[in-house]
Design an enzyme around this catalytic site. Structure first.
Site, PDB file in Angstrom:
ATOM      1  N   PHE A 137       0.855  -1.187   0.000  1.00 41.31           N
ATOM      2  CA  PHE A 137       0.000   0.000   0.000  1.00 41.31           C
ATOM      3  C   PHE A 137       0.890   1.236   0.000  1.00 41.31           C
ATOM      4  O   PHE A 137       1.673   1.446   0.906  1.00 41.31           O
ATOM      5  CB  PHE A 137      -0.867  -0.036   1.262  1.00 41.31           C
ATOM      6  CG  PHE A 137      -2.044   0.918   1.248  1.00 41.31           C
ATOM      7  CD1 PHE A 137      -3.316   0.461   0.945  1.00 41.31           C
ATOM      8  CD2 PHE A 137      -1.872   2.266   1.554  1.00 41.31           C
ATOM      9  CE1 PHE A 137      -4.415   1.336   0.948  1.00 41.31           C
ATOM     10  CE2 PHE A 137      -2.956   3.146   1.543  1.00 41.31           C
ATOM     11  CZ  PHE A 137      -4.235   2.668   1.245  1.00 41.31           C
ATOM     12  N   GLY A 140      -2.397   4.583  -1.934  1.00 45.40           N
ATOM     13  CA  GLY A 140      -3.774   4.096  -1.853  1.00 45.40           C
ATOM     14  C   GLY A 140      -4.683   4.655  -2.933  1.00 45.40           C
ATOM     15  O   GLY A 140      -5.897   4.673  -2.786  1.00 45.40           O
ATOM     16  N   GLU A 269       2.732  -5.061  -9.742  1.00 52.17           N
ATOM     17  CA  GLU A 269       1.638  -4.738  -8.819  1.00 52.17           C
ATOM     18  C   GLU A 269       1.709  -5.519  -7.496  1.00 52.17           C
ATOM     19  O   GLU A 269       0.693  -5.949  -6.958  1.00 52.17           O
ATOM     20  CB  GLU A 269       0.283  -4.979  -9.507  1.00 52.17           C
ATOM     21  CG  GLU A 269       0.129  -4.149 -10.783  1.00 52.17           C
ATOM     22  CD  GLU A 269      -1.255  -4.241 -11.418  1.00 52.17           C
ATOM     23  OE1 GLU A 269      -2.225  -4.544 -10.715  1.00 52.17           O
ATOM     24  OE2 GLU A 269      -1.334  -4.015 -12.646  1.00 52.17           O
ATOM     25  N   ARG A 393     -15.518  14.127  -8.565  1.00 50.72           N
ATOM     26  CA  ARG A 393     -16.277  12.873  -8.626  1.00 50.72           C
ATOM     27  C   ARG A 393     -17.090  12.651  -7.352  1.00 50.72           C
ATOM     28  O   ARG A 393     -18.236  12.203  -7.394  1.00 50.72           O
ATOM     29  CB  ARG A 393     -15.308  11.712  -8.848  1.00 50.72           C
ATOM     30  CG  ARG A 393     -15.974  10.369  -8.941  1.00 50.72           C
ATOM     31  CD  ARG A 393     -14.968   9.270  -9.244  1.00 50.72           C
ATOM     32  NE  ARG A 393     -13.826   9.301  -8.329  1.00 50.72           N
ATOM     33  CZ  ARG A 393     -12.987   8.298  -8.138  1.00 50.72           C
ATOM     34  NH1 ARG A 393     -13.157   7.162  -8.807  1.00 50.72           N
ATOM     35  NH2 ARG A 393     -11.975   8.397  -7.302  1.00 50.72           N
ATOM     36  N   TYR A 455      -8.378   8.596 -23.124  1.00 50.29           N
ATOM     37  CA  TYR A 455      -8.826   8.656 -21.738  1.00 50.29           C
ATOM     38  C   TYR A 455     -10.289   9.084 -21.767  1.00 50.29           C
ATOM     39  O   TYR A 455     -10.624  10.151 -22.302  1.00 50.29           O
ATOM     40  CB  TYR A 455      -7.972   9.683 -21.001  1.00 50.29           C
ATOM     41  CG  TYR A 455      -8.140   9.708 -19.501  1.00 50.29           C
ATOM     42  CD1 TYR A 455      -7.267   8.994 -18.679  1.00 50.29           C
ATOM     43  CD2 TYR A 455      -9.145  10.454 -18.893  1.00 50.29           C
ATOM     44  CE1 TYR A 455      -7.402   9.030 -17.302  1.00 50.29           C
ATOM     45  CE2 TYR A 455      -9.292  10.493 -17.509  1.00 50.29           C
ATOM     46  CZ  TYR A 455      -8.410   9.775 -16.719  1.00 50.29           C
ATOM     47  OH  TYR A 455      -8.531   9.808 -15.347  1.00 50.29           O
TER      48      TYR A 455
END
Lengths: 537, 537
Positions: A137, A140, A269, A393, A455
């Site tokens: 992490f 985040g 990842e 958002r 995008y």
């Protein structure tokens, strides 16, 4: 002339970033958006107060807890509710919807905070021994489920928070490289480099929170990739801890001594190891910056102009081109009159002489390709809001608007087919039963001689089941991307959300290769289970 | 304005290239070199006539031969002496010494000539089934033992000659990419691309013979890498046959969908699969080319100038800087008066406007860094001989001179320490018992913002055991490179000759990762045994 090096506050547990930057909609904005998307004025997705969360009790076995405490010190194994809730996942719209609904059932059983490479290695050894899933992490900020603490069949999961790996380890001013610990967030990294006269030039939308280790692990690409390159191309060498030992690939500026093993860690990842240190190409802090807006009659003319820049090697530091829809919506948001055509933002940074020379070549190319220069003023609104879109958002969710982004990349010759296919897929999946169509905006950015990234930003009525609606839209868009032969992600990585398309992306044998690497480095399978590599069927 | 697209004749079995290009020394050159290096006038390493070779009988089992014939057609399984001798190895000095001595004991048992990807796949399946080592063979120009037909414990070995994979498969003129079959040699590839107005821009010294598949498999870098990039960076996607199936990594111009699996095949040297097709970035054939020589007072000043170019992003198409020794030897070879200082060659190619702009920036930078422009004339000798140096090596062997090259790369801050260490190692190992020192020449090329490659050319008395002398020198140089933390090869690859340093290069865990990938893709272990990946101890 470079980015602010300010440090933002701790990220909110249920929304994008620093609560101080929240950007609530004005009543008139809310009304306009409601009309366009067919949303009732009283719609809106409520938030669950933190005090009301139903956090399941932690299930970390006592012997595992003791081993972790031995690795990092007892005070750095945090099983408190606040820490667990703040490591329950990333920042995708599904993540935010879950948290608004009060669902933190996925929270890790503990948050472990190692202080350096050796402590990370010790944590991995302990987790492998006691069968505890370990989820690296950084900031985040994953929007693809990359930090979701899945247990993968193990009894417990811990979040491995790298914030204490925050040192600038070394600067080689002659070779212009800097070695940074993985947990450094971008503003902190820029602050440390600025003291030596350098900048990294990496500016993704997650700039405020994301870490250098996270960038490496996810193959990030920033807004200034035309000038500074994508993050994986900045990495001269790196250091990773694995349950089987340390990997430190990267010798010399380049090599022909076998396959480039840096590239196996970049984009992995956290599934095969934890990147603890990266040595990066750095740049002198630019003397000058010049912004300029350009307008093109349509998206096809604009992308041909971007292609001319990329293929002639006349690279501005930043170039992005909004399509007609995004251009007009951005104008409305900026309080400007909506103009026809497509707006591009072009930035040049560097030494004064070089900026002048490249700017002239660049402007010639854009003019010849049908562009009209509009000067720097029109860029100001974009620049001031460049890291703020994710805050919007949350305000949209408050107003009952489902808003999310996704991205891909393909060759120039396939770019328009891909854009149409993804736009149609999103519009088809998100039109309401009452017939209200979503807004689908698109821009081209991250240009290469062979192609570019697309995008997409989408906004639609959230409806009664916003999570289900987004899953359907994401599935339709992903299938459209795969059918076009484009990549399922240009810079957001795979995580959980893109895993269904990984076999399309690399083929079944490619998946087997990834599994073989994982089995070698993480034989117990504790590293970030459920991410990136498809399950054995 | 681009390279000749002429096709050269079939390479000689016992020397570098086309026998028509052989460049015997003049008597006065021979005398001068003999004096400098302490070599008797009658010294010289004789050549064994082809008719006198002691070729062992082939040991390909009949069932394997039948399976190979089923895969590619009986006429494409060549067990004749001429073919076997011509696939007995590459073109390193040890290879040439062995062949001069008449030793072709390593020749493969057969040469197999598939016509396309599916036939390559069928050959690999047959070899895995019947336990036959299979050694991919492109131009045969490896100088590190990469095409030596080692059997690796199997009863037989075949050379997999890819010359019939010679098609230009597709051109995407909009995206500026071309898909080429792996067996295309550079002149043939350039000829096919020229018909579409494109060039590859890849110009290593092996240009005349080396193939696009070989470039990919070895992570080649050409003389024009400053402008066109190294070969691995040109690869948009590729296709490889393995005994377990096909891999086709590479979607879009770039991606964040997991680790870049193209990079596992690039540099894999035929140990995990056979690259059959590459999709490459191509460039319009340049309108203009401008050569210019520059002189610097010393190597340190010159490398600082190259560093300034690389770090400011003012990239000529080609830049290389000889050290003092190489500058004076090259002057003598060109029949010019030896001048003090260090000579650099700088080339610009492209559209007229861009060449003019970049040239001006470049010249400003070089002047400010202490360089003096000498105009284009001094480049002519270098340009006319740019692919001919390896022919000279054969003439030197004829005169009793051991001549070979090796190369490495490191950061700018370590460059001079590395040069001194390698020079000392070579001089120490190759000084004759009588005290005659070798000539050790060096140039810097392949510049990156972080560092550059160093290329060493050495000439010494061959003595009674030239092979042993070279092995000792190579060992000393390789150990010096590893001790400096530099890469064991910047563009020659690993093969057999650099394998002893691979564990230094990638670490024991890196070696395990490579083995795991190989075990997954080539479980029988038939693919190019004894190369790249160190043996399990």
């Amino acid at each position: 002339m470079t980015e602010p090096t300010h440090r933002v506050g701790e990220a909110s547990w249920d929304s994008w970033g620093d609560p101080a930057h929240a950007a609530p909609l004005t009543p008139s904005q809310r009304e306009l958006i409601g009309q366009v998307l067919g949303i009732a004025p009283d719609a809106g997705l409520p938030r669950t107060p933190e005090a009301e969360l139903r956090l399941p009790p932690g299930s970390l076995p006592p012997d595992a807890r003791a081993a972790l405490a031995a690795a990092v010190g007892d005070e750095n194994v945090d099983t408190g509710a606040a820490a667990r809730v703040r490591h329950a996942g990333g920042k995708s719209t599904p993540d935010l919807l879950r948290r608004r609904g009060g669902d933190v059932s996925d929270a890790p059983d503990a948050v472990v905070l190692p202080a350096g490479h050796d402590e990370v290695a010790a944590v991995l050894t302990a987790c492998a021994r006691y069968g505890v899933a370990v989820v690296p992490f950084g900031g985040g900020t994953s929007v693809v489920g990359g930090v979701e603490p899945l247990r993968g069949g193990f009894a417990a999961a811990v979040a491995l928070d790298l914030r204490r790996l925050s040192r600038l380890v070394a600067v080689d001013a002659v070779s212009r490289t800097a070695t940074l610990q993985a947990g450094l967030r971008t503003p902190e990294a820029e602050e440390l480099l600025a003291a030596h006269g350098f900048t990294l030039g990496h500016r993704p939308q997650s700039y405020e929170y994301a870490t250098v280790g996270g960038y490496a692990a996810t193959r990030s690409s920033g807004q200034s990739s035309a000038g500074y390159g994508r993050f994986d191309d900045m990495v001269v060498s790196l250091r990773a801890a694995t349950p089987r030992g340390t990997l430190e690939p990267g010798r010399g500026p380049s090599s022909a001594a076998g396959p480039d093993l840096r590239r196996l860690l970049l984009g992995s990842e956290g599934t095969v190891g934890v990147i603890t240190e990266v040595t990066l190409r750095v740049h002198p802090r630019p003397q000058e910056r010049h912004d300029e807006a350009w307008t093109f009659p349509d998206f096809a003319t604009g992308t041909a102009a971007l292609r001319a820049l990329a293929q002639d090697g006349v690279r501005p530091t930043l170039v992005r081109l909004s399509d007609e829809q995004e251009t007009s919506v951005n104008a409305v948001l900026a309080g400007e009159e909506a103009a026809p055509g497509c707006l591009a933002v072009v930035t040049h940074e560097g030494g004064a002489e070089r900026v002048a020379a490249v700017r002239e070549l660049c402007s010639d190319t854009l003019r010849r390709a049908g562009g009209t220069g509009l000067g720097p003023e029109r860029v100001a609104h974009w620049r001031s809001g460049r890291y703020l879109a994710p805050y919007l958002r949350d305000s949209l969710l408050d107003a009952g608007v489902l808003a999310e982004t996704l991205e891909t990349a393909t060759t120039w010759s396939e770019l328009h087919r891909l854009r149409d296919a993804v736009t149609d897929a999103l519009a088809g999946a998100l039109t309401t039963p009452e017939g209200a169509a979503p807004l689908v905006l698109c821009h081209a950015s991250h240009v290469y001689p062979e192609g570019a990234s697309l995008y997409f930003t989408v906004a639609a009525a959230a409806g009664a089941d916003p999570g289900g609606r987004w899953r359907a839209a994401k599935r339709a868009a992903g299938d459209a991307i795969a059918a076009c032969g484009a990549t399922i992600s240009h810079h957001h990585a795979v995580g959980t959300d893109h895993r269904p398309w990984m076999e399309d992306e690399v083929g079944p044998l490619g998946v087997e290769v990834l599994r073989a690497v994982k089995d070698t480095l993480d034989p117990a399978g504790v590293l970030n289970p459920g991410k990136l590599i498809p399950e054995r069927s």
